[in-house]
Each structure stands twice: as C-alpha cells, then as structure tokens.
Design a protein around this motif. Structure first.
Motif, mmCIF file in Angstrom:
data_model
loop_
_atom_site.group_PDB
_atom_site.id
_atom_site.type_symbol
_atom_site.label_atom_id
_atom_site.label_comp_id
_atom_site.label_asym_id
_atom_site.label_seq_id
_atom_site.Cartn_x
_atom_site.Cartn_y
_atom_site.Cartn_z
ATOM 1 N N LYS A 1 42.538 -40.128 9.292
ATOM 2 C CA LYS A 1 43.569 -41.100 9.825
ATOM 3 C C LYS A 1 43.174 -42.227 8.701
ATOM 4 O O LYS A 1 43.640 -42.406 7.736
ATOM 5 C CB LYS A 1 44.739 -41.127 10.675
ATOM 6 N N SER A 2 42.215 -43.327 8.832
ATOM 7 C CA SER A 2 42.321 -44.286 8.970
ATOM 8 C C SER A 2 41.531 -43.939 7.516
ATOM 9 O O SER A 2 41.583 -44.784 6.341
ATOM 10 C CB SER A 2 41.201 -44.612 9.290
ATOM 11 N N THR A 3 40.144 -42.438 7.234
ATOM 12 C CA THR A 3 39.930 -42.803 6.073
ATOM 13 C C THR A 3 40.663 -42.334 4.835
ATOM 14 O O THR A 3 40.450 -43.038 4.164
ATOM 15 C CB THR A 3 38.829 -41.207 6.550
ATOM 16 N N TYR B 1 45.558 -52.724 7.901
ATOM 17 C CA TYR B 1 44.642 -51.746 8.877
ATOM 18 C C TYR B 1 44.486 -51.368 10.208
ATOM 19 O O TYR B 1 44.862 -52.539 10.940
ATOM 20 C CB TYR B 1 43.179 -52.046 7.468
ATOM 21 N N GLN B 2 43.512 -50.487 9.932
ATOM 22 C CA GLN B 2 43.285 -50.017 12.109
ATOM 23 C C GLN B 2 43.002 -51.680 12.605
ATOM 24 O O GLN B 2 43.816 -52.298 13.834
ATOM 25 C CB GLN B 2 42.687 -49.255 12.649
ATOM 26 N N GLU B 3 41.906 -52.012 12.489
ATOM 27 C CA GLU B 3 41.753 -52.862 12.877
ATOM 28 C C GLU B 3 41.838 -54.480 12.648
ATOM 29 O O GLU B 3 42.203 -54.228 11.509
ATOM 30 C CB GLU B 3 39.753 -53.106 12.863
ATOM 31 N N LEU C 1 51.349 -48.858 7.736
ATOM 32 C CA LEU C 1 50.719 -49.587 8.922
ATOM 33 C C LEU C 1 49.570 -48.301 9.981
ATOM 34 O O LEU C 1 49.997 -47.188 10.489
ATOM 35 C CB LEU C 1 51.843 -49.760 9.856
ATOM 36 N N ASP C 2 48.451 -48.991 9.900
ATOM 37 C CA ASP C 2 47.737 -47.988 10.905
ATOM 38 C C ASP C 2 47.460 -48.681 12.119
ATOM 39 O O ASP C 2 46.637 -49.247 12.403
ATOM 40 C CB ASP C 2 45.896 -47.635 10.123
ATOM 41 N N GLU C 3 48.034 -47.777 13.073
ATOM 42 C CA GLU C 3 47.787 -47.938 14.378
ATOM 43 C C GLU C 3 48.468 -49.826 14.542
ATOM 44 O O GLU C 3 47.673 -50.557 15.566
ATOM 45 C CB GLU C 3 47.201 -47.597 15.062
ATOM 46 N N PRO C 4 49.453 -50.650 13.879
ATOM 47 C CA PRO C 4 50.029 -51.622 14.133
ATOM 48 C C PRO C 4 50.416 -51.942 15.609
ATOM 49 O O PRO C 4 50.380 -53.041 15.909
ATOM 50 C CB PRO C 4 50.801 -51.404 12.976
HETATM 51 MG MG LIG Z 1 41.433 -44.624 12.689
#
Ligand SMILES: [Mg+2]
Ligand SMILES: Nc1ncnc2c1ncn2[C@@H]1O[C@H](COP(=O)(O)OP(=O)(O)OP(=O)(O)O)[C@@H](O)[C@H]1O
Ligand SMILES: Nc1ncnc2c1ncn2[C@@H]1O[C@H](COP(=O)(O)OP(=O)(O)OP(=O)(O)O)[C@@H](O)[C@H]1O
Ligand SMILES: [Mg+2]
Lengths: 339, 513, 318, 294
Positions: B47-49, B89-91, B168-171
C-alpha cells in the motif's frame, strides 16, 4: 501464531544478489585503487617493479604500503569515530604529541619507556576528547578542535619548538624503518591493529553498538546500549591509533617535528574513510574500505611524484582524482543498473 | 461538482521492484471525485509503496498514472503537489526542528511584501488545527509534541491547501477515537465538496465508517475493487489474507486472572509538566491496560517506569526492594522492557538488519560478550520472524526496507527476546494489520498467563483503541489529564463507562505545561 | 539539543566577560577602536561564517571556503594587474564565479548523492590548486578602487573608525538574518537540516535549495575574498589557510548545531567575535611563545565551550 | 620608560624560525626592551591583526617578519598615522610608498639560491665533461623562500647547460616529506641522480635517510646541497653525509634591538641591512659545529 507467512520473492534471500562481485561494497574502492595503479604503471614504466635488495622487498609498491601505514592507523580510528556520527580533528595533533614524547624520552629512558609513555600520552588525549564529547556533550568537531589547536602547542612546549633528533638507541628506528621478512615493520603494525580491530568488531558486540549509536542514538539508549561509553571508547581508540601513527612517523624520520608531524592527517583520514565507502553521518562502516581508501590516497601521492607532476599542479590533480573516485562511487549508478 | 463517471486519478499496470523484492506487480487503482476510497491489505502488501509511486517519491518500473485523463509522471513530491495531490505518508514525515505552524505551511507560506507573514502563518495553522479540535501552541517546535499530535499536524498540513486528491496513509494509527471522529467529519465535508480521498487503515470499523469503495491489495497485487456496501467484514479480511473463509478467531481466553504476586509497585511517580503523582501496582501474570485520550499521560507514565525520562519524585519498589533508575539500562537489568510508540525515532535502527534489530536489547544487556553464536542468532531471529509473521526477504534485510507494520513486529520481537519480567507496550498495535493484531493480543495475553502454571510476565498495555485495551487487559487504569482517573478490573468496565470516566469534568489544572 | 537561542545569549554574555577581563588587565584594550578592530579584522571571516551558517543549518558543510577566498583574491589580482580589467567588472566576475563554484559543488552533492564533506574537500584542493596555476607568487593590487576601499576609514564617535569591509560584512549579516527568517528559502534550509527525507516528502524544493545553499556559501566566500583583497591589497594562493575551520568553529560556538536544523545565523557574529577576542587578548598579552599561544587558545576555547554547555544544560533542565 | 617593541613572528614552523624567535626574545631582555610578541601561525591576516593591536597599545616600535611580501600598505599606513616606526626583519615587503617602513634587516632568499648554485658550479668544475643530474626538493608551494631559492638557483645554474634539474617536487620544508619524495625519486631508474638541492636543511636530512635506506652513500654517491645551516645540517656534514649548506642566519635579535633603539632615537639608519651569512662545506663542519647556537 497462525498468521500466514507470505513468501515474497521466488529468489532466496537478497544476500545472494549482494554476493555478485561488482555489488560488493568494497568493489568500487578496490577498482579505483587498481585503476590508479594501472595508470601509474602505464605512464611510468617500472612503477610496479619490485626487487629484493639487501633482503628487503624494494619498490614503489612497498613504499606505498610503508608510507600509508600512519594514515591507515589514523583511518581505522576515524572509521569508528565517524561510525558513531562523530569526527575527530585532533588526530594530527596527537601524532605530534606522541612522536614528541617518544623522542624526548628515547635516549634517556630507553625505547620501551618512550613508546609506552607516548601511547600513554595518546591515551590521555583520547580520554580528554571522550570526556568532552561523551561526558560534557560538546559537539565533536568543537571538542576535538580544542585539542587540535592546543595539542600541537603542548608538543612544541616539550621540545621548546625545536625539532628533536634521536641518535640512539638504534632500536628506536626499528618500528618505523625496520624490516621483517622483507617487509617494513609498519606493515605488520597495521596488519596487527587492523586484525585486532576486526576481531573486536566481529567477536564482540562492539561493532553492533557502534553502528547503533551512530544511526539512532535515542533508540540505542532505549534499547539499553551504553551510548556514552561507546562514544568514549571510539575517541580513545582513535587517539591510540593516532599515537601509534605518531610513533611510526617519528621512528621513521628519527626525529620529532612537533609543528609539522601529521599536519592535516585528520583530513586525509576522513578522506580515506569516505573513499572507502563510509558514510559521514554515522552507521555502517567498513574497516577494509578505510584501509583501501588510505591506500588510494598514498598511491595517488606516489603516482604524482613518479609522474613528475609539477608541485603547483599537484593540488588540481588530486582534486580531479578525488572528484572522479567519488562520482564513480555514487549510489545513482547502481540504482540505474538495477533497473 | 457532482459525481461523474470518470475517475479523477487512475493507475494502471504499475510495477515496482526493489533489489531482491518485487513490491508491486500490475497494480491498478481508480479514484473518483467525491468518494473516500479505502486501500486495504496486510502488512507489506504494498500500500505505502503504491502511494509513494503515485506521489513521485518512487519511480515505477512500468505502468501509467492518469490524472483527469492526462498521463502524468511525477518525479518528485513537488510535482504531485503541483498536480493537486496532497499526501500524508505513513510515518510522520515532518521536520521536528520547525514550529508546528511552519510544518503546516512550509512550501506555501503566506507572504507580505516579499517576506513571510508570520502572523498569517500562525493564524493559518491555528485555523486548520481548529478544524480538528486541536488547540496547541503552534509556535512551539514540533518535537515538543507527542506522536499523536504530530500525526494530527501532518494531516493538518495536507488539509490546509485545497486539492483534487487527498491521500492518507494510516493517518489514524495513533489517534484516539475522538480525534478519529473529528478527522472523519472533516473528510466527509471534503468528500462532499468533490475531493477524491484515498485512505489506508488497518481498522475495519473505520473503513466501514467512512469509505465508499474499497480496493484490496495482496502480495503486491490488486486483489479487487469493491463497493464498501457490498463487501462484508469477513469477506474483506479473507480477501486481504487470501485464505478461504474460516472461523473468526475468537480464541481469546477470558480468564480474568487475579494475577500473581506483586512484582513492582510505584508510588507518587511524577515529572514536572508530564505526569502528576501516580501510584501503580504491577503483578506477574496480569495485563494492565492504560486507557486515555491524547496527551493523557500514558506515554509519559510508561517512560518514567522504564527510566527513559528521569522522575522528579516517587518511589519504585521491585520485588520488595526500593529501586531507582538512572537510565533505561537499570530498568532493563531489572527485567523491564519498553516498546516505544515512536518506532521511527525511538525504536528501529533503520540501516541495520532485522536480525540485529531483534537482538539489540538482549545483546545490550549481555554487554560486549556476544550473547550467542552467529548460528544461534540467526535461529533466534528466524524464530521470531516466523512466530510474529514478520514479512521480510530475510533476517539480513535492513529493517528500514520493511513495511511499517512489519517493523513494529520486529521491535516487539526485540523485547520479547529479552524475556522480561515486565513488558511495557506503548501502542504496540500501531500500524499492524487485522489478523496480526489479533495474534498480537493473543500473544500478549499468553505472555502474561503462562500455561505451565508459572506466573507469566507483568504486561503494561497502552493503546488508543479502547476496545483493544478492554479486550486485552486484566485491569485497566484510566488516565486523564496526566493523572490516574480510576482503576477497574476486567469485567467491571465496558467501553461506554470508560468513556464516561475519561470524559468526566475536565480537571481545572489540565491546561498547564 | 539544548535550546540554541539560549546558547547564543550565553555566548554574548561570556563574550562580555572576556572583554571586561581584557580591559582590566591590559592598557588600551578597553578602547572603542579595539572593539571596532574586531569587526574590521574579522570582516571576511564574518561573511564566510554567514554563508557557512546556511550550509551547516541545512545539514551540510563547506570546506572549500578558505580556498575559494584565496582563489578570489588571486583571480581578482590577476584580472586587475595583468589583464587590466576595470575594477567593477572584476568584482562582478569574481562574485559570480564564487557563487558558480559553490553551486557546482552543490549540484555534484545533490545529483550524485555524495557527502558534502568530501565534495567540498575536493573543491578545497581544486580552488587552492587553481591559485597556483595562476601564479605561485603573490600579486600586489594597486587598482585605485581597491586601494581607496582598503584605506577609507569611516569615522565613528571620536577617533574610532570602521572600514568599508566591516560595513559590508555587517550588511551581509543583516541580509543573512533576513533570508534565514523571512524567506521560504531560509525556512527550507532549516527543514533540510531537520530531516532531509521529511523535507522531500513534504514536497519542499530540496534539490534547488541544496544547490542554492552551496551557491550562497560560494558567493559569501568570494565576497570574503574581495574583502580580503581590500584588506591585504594582494592576491595570493596561501591566503585564508584554515579559514574554513575558523568559520565552522565560529558558527558552532555561536550556537548552531553541526548536524543541522538548529541555530541562528546571528550566532555567526558572536562566534566570530569570540574567536577574534581570544586572538586580541593574546596579542595584547604579548608574552606568550608560539606554543603557549596555541595552548592558551585551546584553553580559552575549552573554557568558553564548557561554560556555555553547562549553562545551557542547566537551562534545559528547568 | 623602557622601550616597548611589538614583534609579530610568522610562526614556529621550523627550527630556523624558533631560533630566530629565541634570539629576538633574549636580545630584547638583554637590551631592556619590553617585547610584545605575537605568533601569527603562518597567516598574514593574523599578522595584520597583531600589528593593529600593537597600534592600539601604542608601542614605541613595531617589527615583524612578513609572511608574504604584498599586502601591507593599509596597516602600515595606520602605523605611520599613529607615529610608530616599523622595522622589517627576515624578508622585505612590496609597498607603494617605501617610507612606510624605516628599515629592513634580514637575508636575501634569492641570493641564498645563487650561492648554492655557485658552489655547485665550482664543484662541477672538478669533472668538467660530466653532465650532472640534479633533483630539487622545493619548499612549500607558494612560500617566499621556496620561490626565491628556486629562482636564484636556476638563475645561476643556467650558465652551465651540463647541469640539469631532472626532477623537482615539493617536500613542504619537512623531514618526513623530504624523505618520502626522495624515496620516490630514487625509485625511478631512468636517470642517475648526481646532485640533490634542498630548499632547507630539514628536507635534506630526511632525504639523506632515504638515500641511505636505498643503499647509497649520501654526500658521495649523491652530492647534497641545502640552505639554512641549522645544527642538524652541521652534524650531517661532520658525518660526511651532506656536502654544503648555505647559511641563513636567524640570530638577528641583537642587531634588531640596537636598530630599534636607533630608530626610536631618530638616528639615521640604512634602508637595507644585510646580515653576515656564509657558505659552509663539509670540511668546515667539524670546526664550526661547536659555534652553532641552534
Ligand atoms: Mg504502509
Ligand atoms: N525502500 C525499500 N527497499 C526494499 N524493499 C522495500 C522498500 N520499501 C518497501 N519495500 C518492500 O515492499 C513491500 C511493500 O511494502 P509497503 O510499505 O508498501 O507495505 P504496506 O502495505 O504499506 O504495509 P504496512 O501496512 O505494514 O504499512 C514490503 O515487503 C517491503 O519490504
Ligand atoms: N491538547 C493536546 N492534545 C494532545 N496532546 C497534547 C495536548 N497538549 C499537549 N499534548 C502533548 O501530549 C504529551 C503528553 O502526553 P503523553 O504522550 O504522555 O500521553 P499519551 O496519553 O501517551 O498520549 P499520546 O496518545 O499523545 O501518546 C505532551 O508531550 C504534550 O506536549
Ligand atoms: Mg502515547
């Protein structure tokens, strides 16, 4: 646990990819070294010539090893310091101090005492640097700058600014100018130190801790690593290496030149570390890479002498070579190729 | 703008591989204006990629990205931004040294006479944060705030500029319920204004609460695209996992353990500006849950227990002996382990391998002498990789190359490897997928309630997910305004009553620090 | 890291103490001119330190500044004396050249993803080497503009005076402050130093900013070279040896953190003044031998940094 | 009141320089002159700063050994304006207005190079038909002694085309570098090396070690010429390893102090005062060695 483990790739672990020779991290530094030697050999016939003279191996290659020895020692220490995200600019000053102490004591107290005291002085310097960086929390460059400035002064104070020449005992000269089995003693010194260091890194957790502290000091502390002790250690180690380098230099020229011994050695050592592929912002390090980096620098110097490059052009040649080596090592090439 | 049949953003045939890893193969995705689109998948599904490829951070090996019918090739995040794609992003990827306001406005500062208009910057930042009900000093450096606040700031940054596509990646991975609700309110409003929103989460509840459409990814491939209304939870999970439908894993043991002997007691533990005096008892064989809202002081309490911060006051008694922690080392030596909520800054050593990361704490406790032979290390690492289902090419892969959730699992392994007596887990479920989460909670309870009659560990379990805390703990300590607001045994509490405790009248001195 | 703004203030206070100590021990130390001489004599260092501040704040380092300074004096002297170019043109050319040199280094750093330290180290060799290609000997400058700039004294209260070079340096400091705190470029520099990957992910212009930062540093170095040329009226390949270390030291003493992201451009001034004060103290003392000079510089540096650090630590705890 | 002199020294980079400093310090003490000594650590800007601080301290006379020739106009004008006379030692300066300094006392590096070459011409006469291959160890690139000693040497050498410099490299005035460069010269076997010309004694001493380690006899197989005349050179000559050294006298102290007193007393002095310097060969070494103070 029942979570299904999903295999990612059909190919086995990525280590396989790294095992191809040209992907090895040492490949490029080695290639640069080989290329330099090749250029020198082509332009100066006989550059690689070796012969046995008086039971010694004699030739440019031996000289390169011999002359690079102090730099290699300094580069080994600098490698560890840099791995903790530090820097030590006092290396040259410590070379001056240790060489001077040895020469001051050599004639009167014998070689053993002289060398012992010299290394003791280097140890003190390391403790001082370690105290400032790990204890007081000063920024490494400033902390070691203090000794860089004052250290040379201390060395000159010991000799009253004179160049101190040592005439005897003859055993004093063995370390820096002696030969064993046809090779200079300095070669064995470097091999021994590098070997011990490598062993220390492999057989203990020191290497792991040093990298940890360099990459993420906060996480290292939370994982229970003695960050301050590690930082302290690398500065002491680096100073001892510099002290040994100082002994090699003054034993080789049979004198202590407090003002000039090891001048700018710190810059060369840092250069060696980076040419060997080390990252200045801490983390992964390669002792072998740094040694190769030091050899690259010395080979370049020797080649410049052999080619008869006029002194006023030397700097430009050096700069161009450093640029070329660096750019050839850039990570963008491998990124391109992997596509 | 009303619903159109044309996707605003379309990805087709995206391939991306890293040396030795094929992260994405033939992935496609469609985003329509005015919808919230959930991207679901297990840890390491890609997903993040995919999001990084879409926003120009990575270049795809193959495939097309089409925005409004025009092919685009973002080379940098700037390009994506210029196309109206805003991303969280995720982080948390912000600059800790800059102020909150700067982090929100950087890149597009309001100006006046050629210079940055600082008053407008601060006002702007306050305005966006207000939308999310966050009232903090925007001129303070970001590093002053806890991870959850930082995550809100990251979201605020993306919301500040009106865009076409919001990603929104794992917000919500470290937000509490209330904050999530506020975020959703904002997102719904934006959706109604015609924005296309791509949303990644591992919380099924959240997925169903907000999304209209779901794309499921598995092993770097698109599994399928579904309307949220058409896809049941169980079906969704099975599509993510790729297993045939099986029973819901309700293996959780419901023994309300009375706990073993008291292992550690804490009296009046406090730190100025962080925690009011706190009393706490930890028993072997018991899971103590810490519940509370953002900034209620759970993280601070955990850090003080572990000696990560120095306490101003308080006594720690461990097995009857008074102890003081000078540093985390002392606590570790006494058998305490602490898995931080901030894995990027306080956990992972990114350039080191998974194996080295797993072994670090154990090795640090052993000292310089190697704690085990190379083969044993390898075996231990492989063991945890298997047990926790860490998805990695090998134990020698740098941990930085793992997906977020898998990093989290590796860090958990680091502490399990030390076989601690007290295990403090601060948001351990952050960013790990549904199945892994259940497994983790099982594991946590198993650690405490050892099978063979011996008392297990004393576990402190912190999570912003109230159900998780209630699910997992034998005892729950509810925190509010940096102090304990009440302690309850398993079964005494349900979700609503905890919320009532938390939401009780705000303490007058809350606004300090 | 401890609050850098506080560190800057500690520097200022310690500097005051150092000055008072000098004024009470040595006759003539307390005069206005001595203070102004600090600015006049260190004008070139201040300019370099301002440029270096940006580089360090961005998380980089520039070792080439001392050599670029020397190259500037050399090129300027050669163009003026041998090629007989008009002074104004020479000034424009060398400033542009310096900025270009720096920007090229930035470009190499950015495009090839290399470490700033090593690239600028090579740049340092290159610039110094180019000096010697022009001439190994020094070249005296007698262009009227340079001579008059060299010898003009801008009177300030009473007998005391300031040189045009010092005024230029202060102007550069002012401009530096403005750029750092009031422009998007300045804030991006801070962001880069805080966390480069984050800056990239925030969509900031990382590449352009990096190149610009080194360009700015190169520009400052060549401007410092011009000030040096005004100051010395000569071009020489050995000018400015070790200036890069002085500049880095000044920036760090001024409270900027070497790893980037934290600190203030204003700190460059206090750092430069501290180094200058130490030198002046030693010159006024006049009894130290060459080696005691080094030792005393080291000791003063240590005392200064240690006190600054301890005070900041205390402050950070409260 | 006793006279106050501000003296700005280049640094302490060589034995020669330390001897120079020691001579000046002890002479000042003997002459009852208060000496304000500042070490510039080889940097011109530090010398300028030191001179400015001397002006601020209102010393009676300023003396300094300039790091380089150019670039002194401005600060010397300030000294002149403050009415402080300036004496140069060791090396001259190039200024537009020569009245900016009162006098210059010291050596002439070009002349030293010429003397070295003249000795070699004499030496070459012993075997008039032989061509001699010379290698040169230069000082630090760009430094005044390196430039001038090379210039003077080449100027005289031109008169005999049989004498050719086949290699020239910088040994940075140090023993270590001198040795390293010589080692490299010796490895190149295309041409035989007959003569070594070193810009200072330290490099010559380093080179002697390299020659010995290569199995040759310094002073016999290779004729060695150097400049400065420090004690180490005399010892080498006594051992027959060095053929000749051209003296560059650092012991200017007493002369300088006398000069300072004269200048302050406004007595007329010569604009240029050279010091007595000789050329010492190996056969004079044993006799001269006890007289060497440094
Ligand atoms: Mg991820
Ligand atoms: N820079 C990289 N180098 C090598 N491999 C990488 C890199 N980034 C990601 N990967 C690999 O690509 C795969 C997909 O990772 P990704 O981060 O996209 O997963 P994800 O779906 O976001 O998981 P999570 O839910 O845990 O965040 C993982 O196996 C990961 O190891
Ligand atoms: N209004 C607020 N909302 C959220 N956090 C705040 C607020 N005000 C301050 N904070 C931050 O919360 C931190 C203290 O909370 P701590 O991290 O200990 O609690 P927590 O319960 O673990 O919360 P979190 O979920 O944020 O980790 C402080 O660093 C403080 O800066
Ligand atoms: Mg928390």
């Amino acid at each position: 646990m029942s979570s299904p483990t999903v295999t990612l790739t059909p190919t086995p672990p990525s280590a396989a990819a790294a095992r191809r020779p040209w992907q090895h991290p040492l490949f490029r530094p080695l290639a640069a070294l080989a290329l330099l030697l090749a250029i020198a050999a082509i332009s100066v016939p006989g550059f690689l010539h070796l012969e046995i003279k008086d039971g010694r191996l004699y030739g440019n290659l031996v000289d390169i090893l011999h002359r690079a020895a102090p730099l290699m020692l300094a580069a080994l220490g600098m490698t560890l310091v840099i791995a903790t995200r530090g820097i030590d600019v006092s290396v040259g000053a410590i070379v001056a101090i240790s060489g001077t102490v040895a020469c001051v004591l050599a004639a009167s107290h014998g070689v053993a005492v002289a060398f012992g005291a010299a290394l003791g002085a280097a140890l003190l310097c390391g403790l001082w640097n370690g105290l400032l960086v790990a204890g007081l929390g000063l920024q490494p460059i400033i902390a070691t700058l203090i000794l860089m400035v004052a250290g040379r002064g201390l060395a000159q104070l010991l000799t009253d600014g004179q160049i101190l020449t040592v005439y005897e005992p003859a055993s004093f000269f063995w370390l820096g100018a002696g030969y064993v089995l046809g090779l200079p003693v300095s070669f064995y010194v470097v091999a021994l130190v590098a070997g011990l260091t490598a062993l220390l890194m492999k057989r203990t957790a020191l290497g792991l801790f040093i990298q940890t502290v360099g990459i993420n000091p906060v996480a290292a502390r939370l994982a229970g690593v003695r960050t301050a002790a590690i930082v302290f250690f690398v500065y002491v180690y680096c100073s001892l290496g510099a002290g040994l380098a100082g002994l090699l230099i003054s034993s080789n020229i049979k004198s202590a030149d407090a003002n000039n011994a090891g001048l700018l050695l710190e810059l060369d050592a840092i250069l060696a570390v980076t040419l060997g592929g080390g990252q200045l912002n801490g983390g992964k390090f390669s002792l072998a890479g740094s040694l190769i980096g030091a050899l690259i620098i010395q080979t370049l110097t020797s080649a410049i002498y052999a080619l008869g490059v006029p002194p006023q052009v030397t700097m430009v040649v050096k700069a161009v070579v450093v640029f070329a080596v660096c750019i050839s090592q850039s990570s963008i090439w491998s990124a391109r190729r992997s596509k | 703008m009303t619903t159109t049949t044309h996707p605003v953003l379309e990805l087709a045939g995206i391939h991306k591989s890293f040396p030795g890893v094929k992260a994405l193969s033939d992935v496609s995705l469609r985003l329509f204006p005015g919808e919230v689109h959930a991207l679901m998948g297990q840890n390491g599904a890609g997903k993040s990629t995919l999001i990084k490829v879409l926003t120009g951070l990575y270049q795809p090996d193959a495939g097309t990205i089409t925005l409004d019918g025009q092919a685009i090739q973002p080379k940098r995040t700037e390009d994506a931004q210029a196309h109206g794609i805003r991303t969280v992003y995720q982080e948390v990827n912000l600059c800790p040294n800059l102020s909150v306001a700067e982090n929100i406005c950087a890149g597009r500062f309001p100006r006046k006479w050629g210079r940055i208009d600082w008053a407008a910057v601060n006002a702007d930042a306050e305005r966006v944060l207000k939308q999310m009900d966050l009232d903090i000093d925007v001129t303070a450096p970001l590093s002053r705030y806890s991870l959850s606040v930082q995550q809100m700031v990251a979201i605020a940054r993306a919301l500040r500029i009106s865009a076409r596509v919001l990603i929104l990646d794992e917000p919500t991975s470290s937000l509490d319920d209330a904050a999530v609700q506020r975020l959703f309110t904002v997102l719904k409003r934006l959706r109604d204004q015609g924005l296309a929103i791509l949303f990644v989460t591992h919380f099924l509840d959240q997925t169903y609460a907000i999304s209209d459409r779901i794309t499921v990814m598995r092993n770097g491939e698109t599994e399928g695209e579904y309307l949220a209304a058409d896809l049941g939870r169980l079906a969704l999970v099975n599509k993510m996992v790729g297993a045939p439908p099986d029973q819901q894993p309700t293996r959780l043991d419901s023994r309300a353990s009375a706990g073993g002997d008291t292992f550690m007691t804490v009296e009046g533990l406090a730190r100025r500006g962080a925690l009011q005096p706190l009393d706490l008892t930890l028993r072997r064989g018991e899971v103590l849950g810490l519940a509370g809202l953002l900034g209620s002081g759970r993280t601070e309490a955990a850090r003080l227990l572990f000696g990560a911060d120095a306490a101003d006051a308080g006594h720690i008694t461990l097995q009857g002996r008074a102890r003081r922690w000078q540093s985390p080392r002392d606590a570790i030596a006494a058998g305490i382990a602490f898995c931080s909520e901030d894995r990027k800054h306080e956990g992972a050593i990114l350039d080191l391998s998974v194996r080295e990361n797993i072994l670090l704490a154990l090795q640090a406790r052993t000292g310089l002498r190697l704690c085990m032979s190379h083969e044993q290390q390898q075996a231990l690492a492989d063991d945890y990789i298997r047990k926790l289902g860490i998805k990695t090419a090998s134990a020698d892969t740098p941990i930085g190359q793992l997906s977020g959730g898998n990093q989290q699992k590796a860090l958990l392994a680091r502490w399990l490897a030390t076989q601690p007596a007290v295990l403090i887990l601060d948001e351990p479920t952050r960013g790990i997928d549904v199945r892994a989460k259940e497994d983790l909670m099982d594991q946590v309870r198993a650690l405490a309630h050892a099978e063979d009659g011996q008392a297990g560990m004393a576990v402190v379990f912190i999570s912003s997910e109230l159900p998780e805390v209630l699910h997992c703990s034998d005892r729950v300590l509810v925190m509010r305004d940096r102090r304990a607001a009440g302690e309850y045994r398993r079964g005494e509490l349900d979700e609503r009553s905890v919320l009532e405790v938390i939401a009780a009248e705000p303490a007058p001195q809350a606004a300090t620090a | 890291m401890a609050a850098p703004s506080f560190t800057t203030w500690v520097s200022v206070v310690l500097m005051g103490l150092l000055f008072v100590a000098g004024a009470t021990s040595y006759t003539g130390f307390g005069s206005t001119q001595v203070v102004l001489n600090l600015l006049i004599d260190n004008a070139f260092l201040l300019v370099i330190a301002v440029g270096m501040s940006f580089v360090i704040l961005s998380g980089g380092i520039d070792l080439s500044v001392g050599s670029v300074l020397a190259l500037t004096t050399m090129v300027a002297a050669w163009l003026l004396q041998v090629a007989q170019w008009p002074a104004a043109l020479v000034i424009a050319v060398v400033l542009l050249g310096g900025a270009l040199f720096g920007a090229l280094q930035g470009l190499v750093i950015h495009v090839f993803k290399l470490q700033a330290f090593i690239v600028t180290l090579a740049g340092m060799f290159l610039a110094r080497g180019l000096c010697f290609l022009i001439s190994v000997d020094s070249i005296t400058i007698d262009a009227p503009l340079f001579v008059s700039l060299s010898q003009t004294q801008i009177p300030l209260l009473g007998d005391a005076f300031l040189s045009p070079g010092a005024v230029i340096a202060l102007a550069v400091l002012g401009a530096g402050l403005w750029i750092a705190h009031c422009t998007a470029f300045g804030r991006t520099v801070y962001a880069l130093g805080g966390n480069e990957t984050s800056a990239l992910m925030m969509g900031l212009a990382v590449g352009r900013t990096k190149v610009a930062v080194y360009g700015l540093s190169g520009f400052c170095a060549s401007l410092a070279g011009l000030l040096f040329a005004f100051y010395m009226l000569s071009g020489y390949g050995q000018h400015g040896q070790g200036v890069e270390l002085d500049a880095i030291a000044a920036v760090v003493i001024g409270g900027t953190v070497l790893t980037g992201g934290y600190g203030y451009v204003a700190g460059a001034l206090s750092g430069v003044l501290v180094l200058g004060l130490i030198q002046t103290l030693i010159a006024f003392d006049g009894t130290l031998s060459s080696w005691w000079t080094k030792i005393v510089i080291g000791v003063l540096l240590f005392v200064f940094c240690a006190v600054q650090r301890l005070l900041s630590l205390k402050k950070a705890q409260h | 009141a006793p006279l106050t002199m501000g003296f700005s020294q280049v640094g302490a980079e060589s034995e020669w320089r330390t001897a120079n400093t020691a001579s000046i310090k002890s002479a000042a003490k003997e002459a009852g002159i208060t000496l304000k000594f500042a070490d510039a650590q080889q940097k011109q800007e530090n010398q300028v700063k030191a001179i400015r601080s001397f002006i601020a301290q209102k010393v009676d006379v300023i003396a300094f050994s300039p790091v380089v020739e150019s670039g002194w106009d401005t600060v010397l004008k300030e000294a002149q304006k403050a009415g402080i006379p300036v004496i140069l030692t060791d090396r001259a300066v190039k200024v537009a207005d020569p009245s900016l300094y009162v006098t210059f006392i010291g050596s002439d590096f070009v002349e030293e190079g010429r003397k070295a070459a003249r000795w070699l011409l004499e030496h070459a006469k012993k075997s008039p038909n032989a061509a001699l291959n010379i290698v040169e160890l230069q000082g630090t690139v760009g430094s005044a002694p390196a430039i001038d000693r090379k210039k003077g040497f080449e100027e005289v050498l031109k008169t005999n085309p049989k004498l050719q410099i086949i290699r020239s490299q910088s040994g940075e005035f140090t023993r270590a570098k001198g040795k390293e460069v010589m080692e490299s010269f010796l490895k190149q076997r295309d041409k035989k090396i007959d003569v070594l010309y070193a810009h200072n004694d330290d490099m010559a001493i380093g080179a002697i070690q390299a020659i010995e380690e290569a199995g040759l006899k310094p002073g016999k197989d290779i004729v060695i010429i150097s400049i400065d005349g420090v004690r180490g050179a005399f010892e080498a000559m006594k051992a027959g390893k060095l053929n000749v050294t051209v003296e560059c006298n650092p012991l200017l102290g007493p002369q300088l102090m006398q000069l300072a007193k004269d200048v302050v007393a406004k007595k007329p002095v010569d604009k240029r005062i050279t010091v007595n310097e000789g050329v010492f060969t190996a056969d004079m070494a044993a006799k001269e060695l006890p007289n060497r103070k440094y």
